[in-house]
Write a protein that holds these residues in place. Structure first.
Motif, PDB file in Angstrom:
ATOM      1  N   GLY A 163       0.809  -1.210   0.000  1.00 48.36           N
ATOM      2  CA  GLY A 163       0.000   0.000   0.000  1.00 48.36           C
ATOM      3  C   GLY A 163       0.841   1.258   0.000  1.00 48.36           C
ATOM      4  O   GLY A 163       0.580   2.197  -0.769  1.00 48.36           O
ATOM      5  N   LEU A 164       1.863   1.300   0.847  1.00 47.79           N
ATOM      6  CA  LEU A 164       2.707   2.489   0.935  1.00 47.79           C
ATOM      7  C   LEU A 164       3.464   2.729  -0.363  1.00 47.79           C
ATOM      8  O   LEU A 164       3.509   3.857  -0.878  1.00 47.79           O
ATOM      9  N   LEU A 165       4.060   1.687  -0.927  1.00 45.84           N
ATOM     10  CA  LEU A 165       4.822   1.838  -2.169  1.00 45.84           C
ATOM     11  C   LEU A 165       3.918   2.236  -3.335  1.00 45.84           C
ATOM     12  O   LEU A 165       4.335   2.990  -4.225  1.00 45.84           O
ATOM     13  N   ALA A 166       2.682   1.733  -3.352  1.00 45.82           N
ATOM     14  CA  ALA A 166       1.771   2.053  -4.449  1.00 45.82           C
ATOM     15  C   ALA A 166       1.287   3.495  -4.389  1.00 45.82           C
ATOM     16  O   ALA A 166       0.959   4.096  -5.426  1.00 45.82           O
ATOM     17  N   VAL A 167       1.247   4.075  -3.194  1.00 45.86           N
ATOM     18  CA  VAL A 167       0.747   5.438  -3.040  1.00 45.86           C
ATOM     19  C   VAL A 167       1.803   6.476  -3.429  1.00 45.86           C
ATOM     20  O   VAL A 167       1.465   7.557  -3.932  1.00 45.86           O
ATOM     21  N   LEU A 168       3.062   6.172  -3.241  1.00 45.50           N
ATOM     22  CA  LEU A 168       4.123   7.171  -3.411  1.00 45.50           C
ATOM     23  C   LEU A 168       4.156   7.819  -4.791  1.00 45.50           C
ATOM     24  O   LEU A 168       4.318   9.045  -4.886  1.00 45.50           O
ATOM     25  N   PRO A 169       4.032   7.067  -5.911  1.00 43.87           N
ATOM     26  CA  PRO A 169       4.051   7.761  -7.215  1.00 43.87           C
ATOM     27  C   PRO A 169       2.950   8.799  -7.359  1.00 43.87           C
ATOM     28  O   PRO A 169       3.167   9.869  -7.946  1.00 43.87           O
ATOM     29  N   ALA A 170       1.767   8.516  -6.849  1.00 43.74           N
ATOM     30  CA  ALA A 170       0.668   9.485  -6.953  1.00 43.74           C
ATOM     31  C   ALA A 170       0.922  10.709  -6.082  1.00 43.74           C
ATOM     32  O   ALA A 170       0.526  11.821  -6.439  1.00 43.74           O
ATOM     33  N   VAL A 171       1.581  10.526  -4.952  1.00 44.51           N
ATOM     34  CA  VAL A 171       1.909  11.671  -4.091  1.00 44.51           C
ATOM     35  C   VAL A 171       2.792  12.646  -4.838  1.00 44.51           C
ATOM     36  O   VAL A 171       2.611  13.873  -4.770  1.00 44.51           O
ATOM     37  N   TRP A 172       3.754  12.123  -5.607  1.00 40.88           N
ATOM     38  CA  TRP A 172       4.648  12.998  -6.369  1.00 40.88           C
ATOM     39  C   TRP A 172       3.919  13.605  -7.570  1.00 40.88           C
ATOM     40  O   TRP A 172       4.001  14.807  -7.817  1.00 40.88           O
ATOM     41  N   THR A 173       3.190  12.783  -8.318  1.00 42.35           N
ATOM     42  CA  THR A 173       2.517  13.275  -9.522  1.00 42.35           C
ATOM     43  C   THR A 173       1.450  14.310  -9.190  1.00 42.35           C
ATOM     44  O   THR A 173       1.299  15.310  -9.902  1.00 42.35           O
TER      45      THR A 173
END
Length: 441
Positions: A163-173
Motif C-alpha cells: 500500500g505504501l509503495l503504491a501510493v508514493l508515485p501518486a503523491v509525487w505526480t
C-alpha cells in the motif's frame, strides 16, 4: 500515465483500508489487557471520528496525502500495535494507541474513494476493491481473530508495504492536489458535508439513548439484542432521512452500498469461521471473488455484471442458509462455503464498482460509499441481528434476509445505471448549446 498511477494508488489504498480497518473494526491492534482503555461507543470517540471524517472530506483534493498519512500510521500499527511471535506487545502509550486505532481508517477510506471519484469510469475498479477491503477488514479478519487470535504481523507487513509503495508515485505526480476528486462546489458539496456530519453524530446520540433506556428499565439490562434492535432500526431510519440532504444520488448510492455490505458481512464471517481447518483454500476463494468482481468492474457491462452477481449471491445465500448450524458449530467443512465466499466477495466488489461511476459526476463517491454507507450498514446489521436473536433465535434466518438485501443492492445498481443512461441520452439528444439565441419580436 497519471491516471494509471492513480489506479495503482487506489489499489494500494485498498490494502491500507484492510490493515487500518482491521484495527478499527475488530480491535486487531489492541492487546486484551488494554481494551478497557478505549471505549468505541463513547462520545469522545464518536466526536473524534466525526471531525476526522468531515476533515478528510474537506481535504479530498489532497487524497494522495490522506493515503500517505494513513499508510504511515498503518506502518506504526504493524510495528507497535501487533504482538511479536511470542505474543508480547510493545508498550504503547494510550494516546498513541487511540490515534492508531481511530485515525488512519477514515483517512484511508475517504482517500481511496476520493481517488475513485477523480478517475470517473476508471475508478470503478478502485471503488470495487475498496468495498472488498471493507468486508475483508470486518468479516474475514474478525472471524480469524475470534477463532485464532490476532493475525500475525508478517501478513499485515506485506499489505501495508504494498500500500505504501503504491501510493508514493501518486503523491509525487499529484503533489499540488487533484481538483477532480474534490466535493462539488456550492450547495451540493456543503449539503454532503452536513449530511455526513449529522449521520456520524448519530453514534453519539445512540450511545447516550441506549444507556438511558437501560437505566430507566425501558430495555432490560440482560437483553442486549433488544437494545440492538431498537437502536439499529432508529439509526437506519434517521440516517436514511439525513442522507437525503445530500441529494438523490447520494441517497441512492448510500443505500445500495449499505445493502450489499449488510448482506455479505455476516455470511462471510460464518463462512470463514467454518473453514478454520481448511488451510489456504478459504483465502483462494476470497482472492477469486476479488478477481471476479474486479473483472466485472473494469468492463462496459459492469451494471449488468453486478446485477447478475447479486442474484447469484442471493441464490447461494438461500441454498446455504443452514450453514451456520452445520459448519460453524459442528466444525464440519461444507463444500458450499467456497461458492458462497467467491460470490459474496465478487458481488460486493462489483456493486461498489458499478455504483461509483454513476456517483462520480455528482461528487458523491467518497461520502456515499464511505462513512454514510458504513453507518447505515452498522445500523442495519444491528437491526437484523437483534430481530433474529430476540424474536425467535433462529440464526439461519439471517441468510434469508441477507439474500433479500443482495437483491435490493442489485435493484439499486440497476436503478442508478438506468438513471445515468437516461441522463446521458438526454444530454446527447440536446446537442451543443448555441452561442447566441435569436428571439423573435
Amino acid at each position: 500515465m497519471n491516471q494509471w498511477r492513480s489506479v495503482l494508488a487506489g489499489a494500494g489504498g485498498a490494502m491500507v483500508v484492510v490493515v487500518t480497518g482491521s484495527a478499527f473494526f475488530v480491535n486487531e491492534l489492541l492487546p486484551s489487557i488494554s481494551q478497557h482503555a478505549i471505549n468505541p461507543s463513547g462520545p469522545i470517540y464518536a466526536l473524534a471520528l466525526l471531525v476526522i471524517t468531515v476533515g478528510a472530506l474537506l481535504l479530498l483534493r489532497w487524497w494522495p496525502y490522506l493515503l500517505l498519512a494513513a499508510a504511515l500510521l498503518g506502518v506504526l500499527i504493524v510495528v507497535l500495535g501487533l504482538p511479536d511471535d511470542l505474543g508480547v506487545y510493545y508498550p504503547v502509550p494510550y494516546p498513541l494507541l487511540a490515534v492508531l486505532h481511530y485515525v488512519p481508517y477514515p483517512l484511508a477510506l475517504v482517500g481511496t474513494l476520493g481517488c475513485a471519484q477523480s478517475l470517473r469510469d476508471r475508478g470503478a475498479v478502485v471503488a470495487g476493491l475498496t468495498g472488498g477491503a471493507i468486508v475483508f477488514a470486518t468479516a474475514v479478519t474478525g472471524s480469524i481473530r475470534w477463532l485464532h487470535g490476532p493475525i500475525t504481523a508478517p501478513w499485515y507487513t506485506g499489505l501495508i508495504t504494498f500500500g505504501l509503495l503504491a501510493v508514493l508515485p501518486a503523491v509525487w505526480t499529484l503533489r499540488r492536489g487533484d481538483a477532480a476528486a474534490a466535493l462539488p462546489a456550492g450547495r451540493p458539496g456543503t449539503w454532503q458535508l452536513v449530511a455526513t456530519g449529522l449521520v456520524l453524530s448519530l453514534t453519539i446520540v445512540a450511545g447516550w439513548i441506549g444507556g438511558q433506556m437501560t437505566a430507566l428499565h425501558i430495555i432490560p439490562w440482560d437483553d442486549p439484542w433488544l437494545e440492538r434492535l431498537v437502536l439499529g432500526t432508529a439509526t437506519v431510519v434517521v440516517a436514511t432521512w439525513l442522507t437525503a440532504l445530500g441529494g438523490p444520488w447520494t441517497l441512492a448510492g448510500t443505500l445500495t452500498g449499505a445493502a450489499i455490505l449488510v448482506s455479505v458481512v455476516q455470511p462471510l464471517y460464518i463462512a470463514v469461521g467454518s473453514l478454520r481447518e481448511a488451510g489456504p483454500a478459504g483465502w483462494v476463494a476470497v482472492a477469486a471473488g476479488l478477481a471476479l468482481g474486479s473483472a466485472v468492474a473494469v468492463t462496459r457491462w459492469r451494471v449488468y455484471g453486478a446485477v447478475a452477481l447479486t442474484v447469484a449471491a442471493a441464490v447461494t445465500l438461500v441454498l446455504t442458509r443452514d450453514l451456520i448450524r452445520l459448519g460453524l458449530h459442528s466444525g464440519e467443512r461444507d463444500s458450499r462455503v467456497y461458492p458462497l465466499l467467491v460470490l459474496c466477495v465478487a458481488a460486493t466488489v462489483a456493486v461498489f464498482g458499478a455504483v461509483a461511476p454513476a456517483l462520480a459526476p455528482h461528487g458523491a463517491v467518497p461520502a456515499a460509499l464511505g462513512p454514510l454507507a458504513a453507518t447505515v450498514a452498522v445500523g442495519g446489521a444491528n437491526t437484523i441481528n437483534g430481530l433474529d436473536r430476540w424474536s425467535s433465535g433462529a440464526e439461519d434466518g439471517e441468510f434469508v434476509v441477507s439474500a433479500v438485501l443482495a437483491l435490493v443492492a442489485g435493484l439499486g445498481v440497476a436503478g442508478l445505471g438506468l438513471a445515468r443512461h437516461l441522463i446521458g441520452r438526454r444530454t446527447r439528444g440536446a446537442g451543443p448549446v448555441p452561442a447566441e439565441t435569436t428571439v423573435a419580436p
